[in-house]
Design an enzyme around this catalytic site. Structure first.
Site, short mmCIF file in Angstrom:
data_model
loop_
_atom_site.label_atom_id
_atom_site.label_comp_id
_atom_site.label_asym_id
_atom_site.label_seq_id
_atom_site.Cartn_x
_atom_site.Cartn_y
_atom_site.Cartn_z
N LYS A 130 0.82 -1.22 0.00
CA LYS A 130 0.00 0.00 0.00
C LYS A 130 0.86 1.27 0.00
CE LYS A 130 -3.40 -0.47 -0.63
NZ LYS A 130 -3.88 -0.80 -2.01
N GLY A 156 2.41 2.07 -3.00
CA GLY A 156 2.38 2.49 -4.40
C GLY A 156 3.24 1.62 -5.29
N ARG A 205 4.95 5.56 2.08
CA ARG A 205 4.03 6.66 2.29
C ARG A 205 4.04 7.03 3.77
NH1 ARG A 205 -1.78 6.16 -0.10
NH2 ARG A 205 -1.60 8.42 0.17
N GLY A 219 -6.83 4.20 -5.21
CA GLY A 219 -7.51 5.42 -4.77
C GLY A 219 -8.80 5.16 -4.03
N ARG A 220 -8.86 4.03 -3.31
CA ARG A 220 -10.06 3.77 -2.49
C ARG A 220 -10.26 4.90 -1.47
NH1 ARG A 220 -7.29 -1.21 -2.39
NH2 ARG A 220 -8.37 -2.92 -3.42
N HIS A 227 -10.74 6.23 2.01
CA HIS A 227 -10.45 5.72 3.34
C HIS A 227 -11.57 6.07 4.32
CE1 HIS A 227 -5.79 5.73 2.61
NE2 HIS A 227 -6.46 4.97 1.76
#
Length: 345
Positions: A99, A101, A182, A309-310, A312
């Site tokens: 998660k 990228g 991230r 791009g879910r 959150h």
């Protein structure tokens, strides 16, 4: 009278003949001069010298054509032989993080004509059953490529699996390793969101993020929760540094890859010793998706899967702050080890 006319005609013919002979002699002399000049100043010498070791322009077409046929299993052995195609072990691996990228990075690097990607996560080094099948099995999972191209695969589980650093070291001790990160709390929430979506698809219930991330008995951050544990980047990196020097790692800013990908991709090009080929032309922002899409050429474009791009879930601000404070000392150590600083809280 007739005699005078004949004399005048002979005179004209003589003049014309002299001019013709003179022209021929001039042309012969001129050609001789050009012949003498040719070795001194050949036409070829006026052309700019070819650039050394340029990536063949045909490579991009083959990647979209012949290599696509190979992935589908439609290319013949004769095509493979004629085009000198091989299945190479990776010279670079995106080892994590989940998660962060990894898929976006792999797809964007595939814009480069010297890069060929493994389409699926192979899970060779983190899966005991796959690893037992041997290095030849792993090589056969790699895409066909030209000898000058670099094969890259990505399996995010590599970063956090204890056995993986030693196994990769045994395959290639000089391999280049890419880690994309991230902001740790954001990454943990993204990790949770992906699992949550899978549970909902199967009509299963799942705890709220806050309940998983914080131990209800101690009110402290729950380091047994995998999404939290994965975000402690420095703990995992220290295990890798027992086998590889820090110079063999490149840290990619996953947050920046979303908002301004080109500078990050140019840094990776330099790390992999590749000529700069990815440009702003290859990346265009899709306002509907909220992500950059890829442009390979005038007819072939690609956007990342819809799962990227879910949205959150909202997280209790107090829990988010607790996590940020927890990650802070680990982040500082990560900056120190890698030499790259991020604006994480």
């Amino acid at each position: 009278m007739l005699f005078k006319q004949q004399a005048l005609l002979r005179q004209k013919l003589f003049v014309l003949g002299s001019l013709a002979i003179g022209s021929v002699l001039y042309l012969v002399a001129r050609v001789g001069t050009l012949d003498r000049l040719q070795p001194i100043c050949p036409i070829e010498s006026r052309l700019p010298p070819p650039e050394p070791e340029q990536i063949p322009l045909r490579t991009l077409q083959f990647k979209r054509g012949l290599l696509h046929e190979l992935r589908k299993g439609n290319a013949t052995k004769e095509q493979i032989r004629l085009h000198n195609l091989v299945q190479q072990l990776p010279r670079a691996i995106i080892i994590g993080v989940r998660k962060g990228g990894t898929r976006a990075l792999l797809e964007m690097l595939n814009l480069h004509p010297a890069v060929v990607k493994a389409s699926q996560e192979i899970h060779f080094f983190d899966n005991d059953q796959n690893y037992a099948r041997g290095i030849d099995w792993y090589r056969e999972k790699m895409p066909f490529s030209f000898p000058h191209q670099i094969t890259i695969e990505k399996s995010p589980a590599y970063f956090i699996t204890e056995e993986v650093p030693e196994r990769i070291f045994k395959m290639n001790s000089s391999i280049k390793l890419l880690i994309i990160v991230r902001e740790p709390t954001t990454r943990a929430v993204s990790d949770y969101t992906q699992v949550l979506e899978g549970k909902e698809r199967k009509n299963k219930t799942y705890h709220k993020f806050e309940k998983l991330a914080v131990d209800s008995g101690t009110c402290e951050v729950n380091t047994k929760y995998k999404a939290v544990r994965t975000s402690i980047y420095t703990k995992h990196l220290e295990r890798w540094l027992k086998y590889f020097p820090v110079e063999q790692f490149h840290i990619v800013d996953g947050d920046r890859l979303i908002t301004d990908p080109l500078p990050e991709l140019q840094l990776v090009e330099r790390f992999l010793n590749l000529p700069s080929r990815i440009s702003q032309y290859n990346l265009y922002f899709n306002a509907t998706r909220g992500f950059y899409c890829l442009r390979f050429n005038i007819v072939f474009n690609k956007c990342l899967a819809g799962s990227k791009g879910r949205i959150h879930p909202e997280v209790d601000p107090l829990v988010a702050t607790k996590l940020q404070k927890f990650f802070h000392p680990f982040n500082q150590k990560f900056y120190q080890i890698t030499g790259r600083t991020f604006n994480w809280p």
